[in-house]
Motif scaffolding. Structure first.
Motif, PDB file in Angstrom:
ATOM      1  N   GLY A   2       0.803  -1.218   0.000  1.00  0.00           N
ATOM      2  CA  GLY A   2       0.000   0.000   0.000  1.00  0.00           C
ATOM      3  C   GLY A   2       0.836   1.268   0.000  1.00  0.00           C
ATOM      4  O   GLY A   2       0.337   2.341  -0.364  1.00  0.00           O
ATOM      5  N   HIS A   3       2.132   1.142   0.355  1.00  0.00           N
ATOM      6  CA  HIS A   3       2.994   2.335   0.312  1.00  0.00           C
ATOM      7  C   HIS A   3       3.052   2.911  -1.099  1.00  0.00           C
ATOM      8  O   HIS A   3       3.337   4.086  -1.277  1.00  0.00           O
ATOM      9  CB  HIS A   3       4.403   1.997   0.815  1.00  0.00           C
ATOM     10  N   SER A   4       2.773   2.051  -2.116  1.00  0.00           N
ATOM     11  CA  SER A   4       2.824   2.497  -3.513  1.00  0.00           C
ATOM     12  C   SER A   4       1.702   3.467  -3.861  1.00  0.00           C
ATOM     13  O   SER A   4       1.715   4.048  -4.954  1.00  0.00           O
ATOM     14  CB  SER A   4       2.768   1.290  -4.451  1.00  0.00           C
ATOM     15  N   LEU A   5       0.708   3.622  -2.981  1.00  0.00           N
ATOM     16  CA  LEU A   5      -0.404   4.546  -3.268  1.00  0.00           C
ATOM     17  C   LEU A   5      -0.116   5.979  -2.845  1.00  0.00           C
ATOM     18  O   LEU A   5      -0.861   6.896  -3.219  1.00  0.00           O
ATOM     19  CB  LEU A   5      -1.682   4.096  -2.536  1.00  0.00           C
ATOM     20  N   GLY A   6       0.933   6.176  -2.029  1.00  0.00           N
ATOM     21  CA  GLY A   6       1.121   7.527  -1.505  1.00  0.00           C
ATOM     22  C   GLY A   6      -0.114   8.040  -0.788  1.00  0.00           C
ATOM     23  O   GLY A   6      -0.428   9.227  -0.849  1.00  0.00           O
ATOM     24  N   SER A   7      -0.829   7.126  -0.112  1.00  0.00           N
ATOM     25  CA  SER A   7      -2.057   7.479   0.630  1.00  0.00           C
ATOM     26  C   SER A   7      -3.063   8.243  -0.222  1.00  0.00           C
ATOM     27  O   SER A   7      -3.708   9.181   0.253  1.00  0.00           O
ATOM     28  CB  SER A   7      -1.721   8.301   1.882  1.00  0.00           C
ATOM     29  N   SER A   8      -3.195   7.852  -1.492  1.00  0.00           N
ATOM     30  CA  SER A   8      -4.087   8.585  -2.390  1.00  0.00           C
ATOM     31  C   SER A   8      -4.996   7.632  -3.154  1.00  0.00           C
ATOM     32  O   SER A   8      -4.518   6.762  -3.892  1.00  0.00           O
ATOM     33  CB  SER A   8      -3.251   9.418  -3.381  1.00  0.00           C
ATOM     34  N   LEU A   9      -6.295   7.804  -3.005  1.00  0.00           N
ATOM     35  CA  LEU A   9      -7.250   6.992  -3.768  1.00  0.00           C
ATOM     36  C   LEU A   9      -7.172   7.314  -5.259  1.00  0.00           C
ATOM     37  O   LEU A   9      -7.484   6.473  -6.101  1.00  0.00           O
ATOM     38  CB  LEU A   9      -8.675   7.208  -3.246  1.00  0.00           C
TER      39      LEU A   9
END
Ligand SMILES: *[C@@H]1O[C@H](CO)[C@@H](O)[C@H](O)[C@H]1NC(C)=O
Length: 431
Positions: free
Chosen positions: A180-187
């Motif tokens: 999930g780190h690959s999302l940069g906390s962004s939906l």
């Protein structure tokens, strides 16, 4: 078994067109070297392999996780001009010198791999730094690899496309993002990855994200509080809406439970085995396996010796033990394989590389308790069923008019000292 070794050698020397792959069963029978002794047991072992080859010709063997893309980054800095996937990489430096290399096209064909989730993995040390960029580069790499070897690989982003690729005699090639780190906390990044063709996201790798807890923070049987935050639950719901598989390998138990509780679609473990047999936190405890089955999901049993036997040595039979255990607990409909080849440096005897999958299925047959349909389920039918269900949940949510989630998270990715304060820039422009 020396006849087997000779067979392998003969195989490598021969041309390896698809027709030969499909013909190999009868080829063994006709011209294969004869076993030295014990004719009856060896010939039945030959029959088992022949049965397996028929099964894998009919149903794609879909593996849940292969880390080749990361090795391509490590070894040749994503320079595909310098990478010859259609040669025997056991003869090519640095691959030949690395304990982490177990994959090339020759051996994938020999192993009758029909579908592969290629991991777009980047180390989670890049979290809050350049994780999103590195992930995009790995997605680009996988697509370029498929394009370069389009005679043998075909991009797939749906259950239908997997079957089309297999029907064309090509390896259905899917993309999974590992962490999930690959999302940069962004939906928004999650949605964009889906549009690029990513079809699973592993919720964590070995770091916690701001919204999900990783298994690497767990010790012993200790429960460590909440798994998914409010935002983490939104990630799971948005994945349902998009039609992306939720992968729970590497997550903490609390994360597994939270995700299982939230998701409307079945979930997977792309590369994990049974905790009851080897108590690594990377494996799946019984209560979670039961919940996984109740949701219709799948555990893709993995081959790393330290997850199979909790130690440096393991065999193909030890991997089969995990499969028998899971079958006894939750049934054959919830088992797949996720070898984690090219992401591990200790492989079981008999499962040394991607050419060896048929040996595992032959081992299941040897138990006398497995029929052809069971083998087909574990090889690919179960994964196809799960993916179809994920696709139908997506379609239902679309029909119901569920809109993209617009929730955002104040995290170091959006508020840290390196991040551009986009609101401040807008204020300047208004002046
Ligand atoms: C696994 O079992 C060993 C031996 O009982 C124990 O020391 C270890 O803490 C256990 N690990 C986990 C993750 O449960």
């Amino acid at each position: 078994m020396s006849w087997r070794v000779e067979l392998d050698k003969g195989w490598h020397n021969s041309a390896w067109a698809v027709t030969i792959v499909f013909a190999v069963g009868s080829w063994i029978g006709r011209v294969g070297p004869r076993p030295a002794g014990g004719q009856s047991s060896l010939s039945s072992s030959r029959e088992r392999l022949e049965t397996v080859r028929q099964v894998l010709a009919e149903v794609p063997l879909i593996d849940g996780h292969n880390d080749l893309p990361w090795n391509i980054r490590n070894f040749v800095h994503n320079q595909l001009a310098e990478f010859e996937f259609d040669t025997d990489l056991r003869q090519v430096v640095p691959w030949s010198k690395s304990a982490w290399s177990q994959t090339d096209l020759l051996r994938l064909r020999q192993g009758m791999v029909g579908g592969q989730f290629w991991a777009a993995y980047v180390p989670c040390e890049s979290q809050h730094l350049n994780a999103v960029q590195l992930t995009l580069e790995q997605v680009d790499l996988i697509k370029r690899l498929i394009e370069k070897y389009s005679q043998h690989m075909q991009f797939a982003a749906s259950s239908r496309e997997i079957l089309e690729a297999h029907g064309n005699g090509r390896i259905a090639s899917l993309i999974g993002v590992e962490g999930g780190h690959s999302l940069g906390s962004s939906l928004a990044v999650l949605r964009t990855l889906y549009q690029l063709g990513v079809r699973y996201l592993t919720l964590t790798h070995t770091c916690n994200t701001p919204w999900a807890k990783s298994s690497s923070v767990e010790q012993g049987d200790g429960e460590s509080g909440g798994g998914l935050t409010h935002f983490g639950r939104s990630v799971v719901r948005e994945m349902n809406r998009l039609g992306m598989l939720i992968d729970l390998s590497h997550t903490a138990r609390a994360t597994m439970r939270d995700a299982l509780g939230v998701s409307k679609a079945p979930l997977i473990f792309s590369h994990s085995s049974a905790f009851a047999i080897c108590n690594s936190t990377r494996n799946v405890p019984d209560d979670i396996l039961k919940q996984l089955a109740a949701n219709g999901g799948l555990v893709m049993v993995t081959f790393y010796n330290y997850f199979v036997k909790c130690g440096p040595q393991a065999t193909v039979s030890d991997v089969a033990e995990h499969i028998y255990y899971v079958r006894n607990l939750i049934g054959v409909d919830h088992i797949g394989v996720g070898g984690d080849f090219d992401g591990i440096n200790k492989t079981p005897r008999g499962l040394e590389d991607v050419s060896r999958y048929p040996e595992l299925f032959a081992e299941l047959l040897r138990s006398g308790k497995w029929n052809v349909l069971d083998l087909k389920k574990v090889a690919g039918l179960n994964l196809l069923r799960v993916l179809r269900k994920v696709e139908s949940v997506r379609d239902d949510m679309r029909t119901a008019g569920v809109m993209p989630a617009e929730e955002f998270l104040d995290s170091p990715d959006t508020t840290g000292s390196c991040a551009l304060d986009i609101n401040a820039v807008q204020r300047v422009m208004e002046v």
